[in-house]
Design an enzyme around this catalytic site. Structure first.
Site, PDB file in Angstrom:
ATOM      1  N   CYS A 100     -33.458  35.075  -4.043  1.00  0.00           N
ATOM      2  CA  CYS A 100     -32.704  34.606  -2.876  1.00  0.00           C
ATOM      3  C   CYS A 100     -32.692  35.708  -1.820  1.00  0.00           C
ATOM      4  O   CYS A 100     -32.239  36.810  -2.075  1.00  0.00           O
ATOM      5  CB  CYS A 100     -31.277  34.262  -3.293  1.00  0.00           C
ATOM      6  SG  CYS A 100     -30.198  33.911  -1.898  1.00  0.00           S
ATOM      7  N   CYS A 104     -30.154  32.259   4.789  1.00  0.00           N
ATOM      8  CA  CYS A 104     -30.166  30.832   5.166  1.00  0.00           C
ATOM      9  C   CYS A 104     -28.777  30.273   5.445  1.00  0.00           C
ATOM     10  O   CYS A 104     -28.621  29.402   6.304  1.00  0.00           O
ATOM     11  CB  CYS A 104     -30.798  29.996   4.062  1.00  0.00           C
ATOM     12  SG  CYS A 104     -32.357  30.649   3.487  1.00  0.00           S
ATOM     13  N   THR A 191     -23.073  34.618  -0.627  1.00  0.00           N
ATOM     14  CA  THR A 191     -24.442  35.128  -0.730  1.00  0.00           C
ATOM     15  C   THR A 191     -24.751  36.133   0.378  1.00  0.00           C
ATOM     16  O   THR A 191     -24.596  35.818   1.550  1.00  0.00           O
ATOM     17  CB  THR A 191     -25.425  33.937  -0.643  1.00  0.00           C
ATOM     18  OG1 THR A 191     -25.220  33.105  -1.775  1.00  0.00           O
ATOM     19  CG2 THR A 191     -26.869  34.394  -0.612  1.00  0.00           C
ATOM     20  N   GLU A 257     -24.102  38.056  -4.575  1.00  0.00           N
ATOM     21  CA  GLU A 257     -22.969  37.166  -4.294  1.00  0.00           C
ATOM     22  C   GLU A 257     -21.680  37.986  -4.367  1.00  0.00           C
ATOM     23  O   GLU A 257     -21.539  38.839  -5.240  1.00  0.00           O
ATOM     24  CB  GLU A 257     -22.875  36.004  -5.305  1.00  0.00           C
ATOM     25  CG  GLU A 257     -24.024  35.010  -5.221  1.00  0.00           C
ATOM     26  CD  GLU A 257     -25.285  35.493  -5.918  1.00  0.00           C
ATOM     27  OE1 GLU A 257     -25.153  36.302  -6.869  1.00  0.00           O
ATOM     28  OE2 GLU A 257     -26.398  35.109  -5.520  1.00  0.00           O
ATOM     29  N   HIS A 292     -27.954  22.853   4.260  1.00  0.00           N
ATOM     30  CA  HIS A 292     -28.172  23.762   3.137  1.00  0.00           C
ATOM     31  C   HIS A 292     -28.910  23.057   1.997  1.00  0.00           C
ATOM     32  O   HIS A 292     -29.670  23.690   1.258  1.00  0.00           O
ATOM     33  CB  HIS A 292     -26.830  24.329   2.680  1.00  0.00           C
ATOM     34  CG  HIS A 292     -26.964  25.717   2.135  1.00  0.00           C
ATOM     35  ND1 HIS A 292     -27.727  26.680   2.735  1.00  0.00           N
ATOM     36  CD2 HIS A 292     -26.459  26.301   1.019  1.00  0.00           C
ATOM     37  CE1 HIS A 292     -27.685  27.793   2.019  1.00  0.00           C
ATOM     38  NE2 HIS A 292     -26.927  27.581   0.961  1.00  0.00           N
ATOM     39  N   TYR A 296     -32.864  24.265   0.277  1.00  0.00           N
ATOM     40  CA  TYR A 296     -33.320  24.464  -1.105  1.00  0.00           C
ATOM     41  C   TYR A 296     -34.691  23.839  -1.361  1.00  0.00           C
ATOM     42  O   TYR A 296     -35.357  24.186  -2.338  1.00  0.00           O
ATOM     43  CB  TYR A 296     -32.280  23.910  -2.085  1.00  0.00           C
ATOM     44  CG  TYR A 296     -31.028  24.772  -2.190  1.00  0.00           C
ATOM     45  CD1 TYR A 296     -30.872  25.912  -1.426  1.00  0.00           C
ATOM     46  CD2 TYR A 296     -30.013  24.448  -3.064  1.00  0.00           C
ATOM     47  CE1 TYR A 296     -29.740  26.703  -1.519  1.00  0.00           C
ATOM     48  CE2 TYR A 296     -28.864  25.230  -3.173  1.00  0.00           C
ATOM     49  CZ  TYR A 296     -28.738  26.359  -2.395  1.00  0.00           C
ATOM     50  OH  TYR A 296     -27.613  27.135  -2.497  1.00  0.00           O
ATOM     51  N   CYS A 299     -36.616  27.424  -0.141  1.00  0.00           N
ATOM     52  CA  CYS A 299     -36.473  28.720  -0.835  1.00  0.00           C
ATOM     53  C   CYS A 299     -36.741  28.609  -2.328  1.00  0.00           C
ATOM     54  O   CYS A 299     -37.434  29.450  -2.909  1.00  0.00           O
ATOM     55  CB  CYS A 299     -35.100  29.312  -0.571  1.00  0.00           C
ATOM     56  SG  CYS A 299     -33.718  28.365  -1.237  1.00  0.00           S
ATOM     57  N   GLU A 447     -27.623  28.629  -8.957  1.00  0.00           N
ATOM     58  CA  GLU A 447     -27.431  28.280  -7.545  1.00  0.00           C
ATOM     59  C   GLU A 447     -28.092  26.936  -7.231  1.00  0.00           C
ATOM     60  O   GLU A 447     -27.587  26.165  -6.411  1.00  0.00           O
ATOM     61  CB  GLU A 447     -27.983  29.375  -6.624  1.00  0.00           C
ATOM     62  CG  GLU A 447     -27.512  29.159  -5.192  1.00  0.00           C
ATOM     63  CD  GLU A 447     -28.148  30.115  -4.200  1.00  0.00           C
ATOM     64  OE1 GLU A 447     -28.873  31.025  -4.610  1.00  0.00           O
ATOM     65  OE2 GLU A 447     -27.917  29.908  -3.008  1.00  0.00           O
TER      66      GLU A 447
END
Ligand SMILES: Cc1cc2nc3c(=O)[nH]c(=O)nc-3n(C[C@H](O)[C@H](O)[C@H](O)COP(=O)(O)OP(=O)(O)OC[C@H]3O[C@@H](n4cnc5c(N)ncnc54)[C@H](O)[C@@H]3O)c2cc1C
Length: 490
Positions: A100, A104, A191, A257, A292, A296, A299, A447
């Protein structure tokens, strides 16, 4: 002011004074801390790739607000092409970091807050949109990282914010002053928080009319007094403290995180973008979550590419790649991974202009994308573990490989197909371990499950957005229950 280089980004963190704790101790120089540094390296990649001519079109864009060249991570999407390029950029970064890269959430928050504040102002005559636009210009011109901050502590999940025994379970306004507001609460799982220059806080839920104190959106610098950061542990994190980095699997990069506690934090009015408009908190939450859930499809696919590559390589070194079932398993990994990408692209291609002018993804398809993301990476990881073999979890440590007496024996018995495969297998097995059960699994698996909302959150949205009555009508026309007026010929 211009785009920052990766080095300038890292240097910009050095001067920041944060109230950060990790392993029960205060951390001062967090930039050089071996547990934290890999996450800073991953974020720095969002700057590095923007410097490279090869990726200029993907990583940089002309600002719709200033006409200047900016990093795409600070952009308001102006077309469906922009939305698709966002997903492509995220895939590229997942491929380059294998983890990650954390930037984003802020980008998704900008786009959601921009369109929502426009609609709040249209209804209430407030000036949140103008304030937010000024703020975003500042972010773009200084090429800043902004943490998109939504998830509250939430206490008893069956109770709404105003019903919680502890009213701070959801971040809220505790004081309204002439010059601004004071907020208290805690945002979990943030994050890339300490790798960020700024925090953009949003409400976490739909709010009832009398829950005005919880319907709040604002931005503050990460250095703001009253904010306490507590670093989240990741599985196998202390391997990063070891001198030999091979056992980390991902040598240079990692995620981050942070539990972020707002202990009576002052926010000036010019940084407040929602203050009690409870009827708009659902819109903001759904738009942020929608963007969001699209993210995904980029990423996680990029990280999936690295995992598929590791699986292919380990089967080469084990001498089994030519077996038909092995090839077929790798095809299945690719099929699942590209399906996620297809969902990310599809919800982008079907995007539409909002009232404020920026582009929003297709919400239904973005929810389908994320629903698949809650499952497919687990299946891809399962196949990777199948192909890796049991050494994935029984391999001796890097120190044993280097040991003057037992090292040669450890290497001899971990050779597979051909010479010099021992260290290659060691490194690949550690990478597969990292992504499927170590530090990398935090982002690639858990995640994928919970980030941007747990699976049930998407199913609720899907049931709300799918027009079942229309589908019923289609069936009834086809089988003759309803008259089919489409047929107008004899
Ligand atoms: C690695 C990682 C990174 C993240 N990064 C960010 C970030 O940068 N910014 C941010 O704001 N958030 C972030 N999140 C938070 C993420 O959005 C939340 O984890 C997610 O919304 C789920 O919330 P939760 O963790 O509180 O789980 P819960 O809501 O407690 O869910 C656990 C289970 O309980 C069920 N459940 C929950 N509520 C109810 C209910 N009322 N009735 C019945 N069942 C219920 C859920 O369906 C689920 O099965 C991140 C999370 C992870 C894991």
């Amino acid at each position: 002011m211009s785009l920052k280089t990766a080095q300038e980004y890292i240097d910009s963190l050095r001067t920041r004074k944060l109230n950060l704790y990790m392993f029960g101790e205060k951390v001062d120089n967090y930039v050089d801390n071996p547990i934290i540094r890999p996450s800073i390296n991953a974020m720095a990649m969002t700057y590095k790739l923007a410097e490279e001519p090869e990726y200029e079109d993907l990583m940089t864009v002309t600002s719709s607000l200033t006409g200047e060249k900016i990093n795409r991570f600070t952009h308001l999407h102006q077309s469906t092409t922009d939305l698709m390029n966002k997903v492509k950029m995220q895939r590229l970064l997942g491929q380059k970091t294998g983890c990650c890269f954390q930037r984003c959430v802020g980008m998704d928050a900008f786009n959601a807050v921009f369109s929502t504040t426009f609609e709040i102002d249209a209804k209430y005559g407030t000036n949140y949109h103008e304030r937010f636009t000024k703020y975003l210009i500042y972010v773009q011109q200084n090429d800043l990282v902004v943490d998109g901050c939504m998830t509250d502590a939430r206490g008893d999940r069956s109770k709404s914010p105003g019903q919680q025994p502890d009213p701070d379970a959801y971040l809220r306004v505790v004081e309204r002053r002439e010059d601004g507001i004071v907020v208290r609460g805690c945002k979990l799982h943030q994050t890339g928080m300490v790798n960020s220059h700024e925090i953009l806080v949003m409400p976490n839920n739909s709010m009832k009319n009398d829950e005005k104190d919880w319907a709040v959106c604002f931005a503050v610098p990460t250095e703001t007094p009253g904010i306490i950061y507590v670093y989240g542990r990741q599985s196998s994190d202390t391997r990063k403290l070891e001198a030999n980095k091979i056992d980390t699997g991902n040598i240079n990069f990692g995620g981050q995180e942070i539990m972020t506690i707002f202990d009576d934090v002052f926010v000036p009015w010019e940084r407040v973008f929602m203050n009690g408009e409870t009827d708009f908190s659902t819109m903001l939450v759904e738009r942020f979550a929608g963007y969001h859930r699209q993210s995904y499809g980029g990423c996680k696919v990029g990280t999936g590419d690295t995992l598929i590559g590791a699986a292919k390589a380990i089967t080469d070194y084990n001498g089994v790649y030519k077996a038909s079932h092995v090839k077929d398993k790798i095809v299945e990994m690719c099929h699942l991974n590209e399906t996620l990408y297809a969902c990310g692209i599809a919800c982008s291609a079907e995007g539409r202009k909002t009232q404020s002018g920026n582009y929003m993804i297709d919400l239904l398809l973005a929810n389908i994308c994320k629903q698949n993301v809650t499952r497919f990476p687990y299946e891809i990881a399962r196949i990777a573990q199948d192909l890796a073999g049991g050494l994935l979890v029984t391999l001796p440590s890097a120190e044993d490989f280097d040991h003057p007496e037992i090292g040669p024996l450890v290497k001899k018995y971990t050779q597979a197909a051909g010479d010099n495969t021992s260290e290659k297998r060691q490194r690949l097995l550690r990478l597969i371990e990292n992504i499927t059960m170590g530090c990398g699994a935090v982002a690639y698996l858990t995640e994928s499950m919970h980030g941007a909302g747990s699976p049930q959150a998407q199913r609720i949205m899907i049931s709300r957005l799918v027009d079942l009555e229309h589908k019923k009508e289609l069936a009834e026309k086809i089988c003759g229950i309803q008259e089919n007026s489409d047929i107008n010929w004899k």
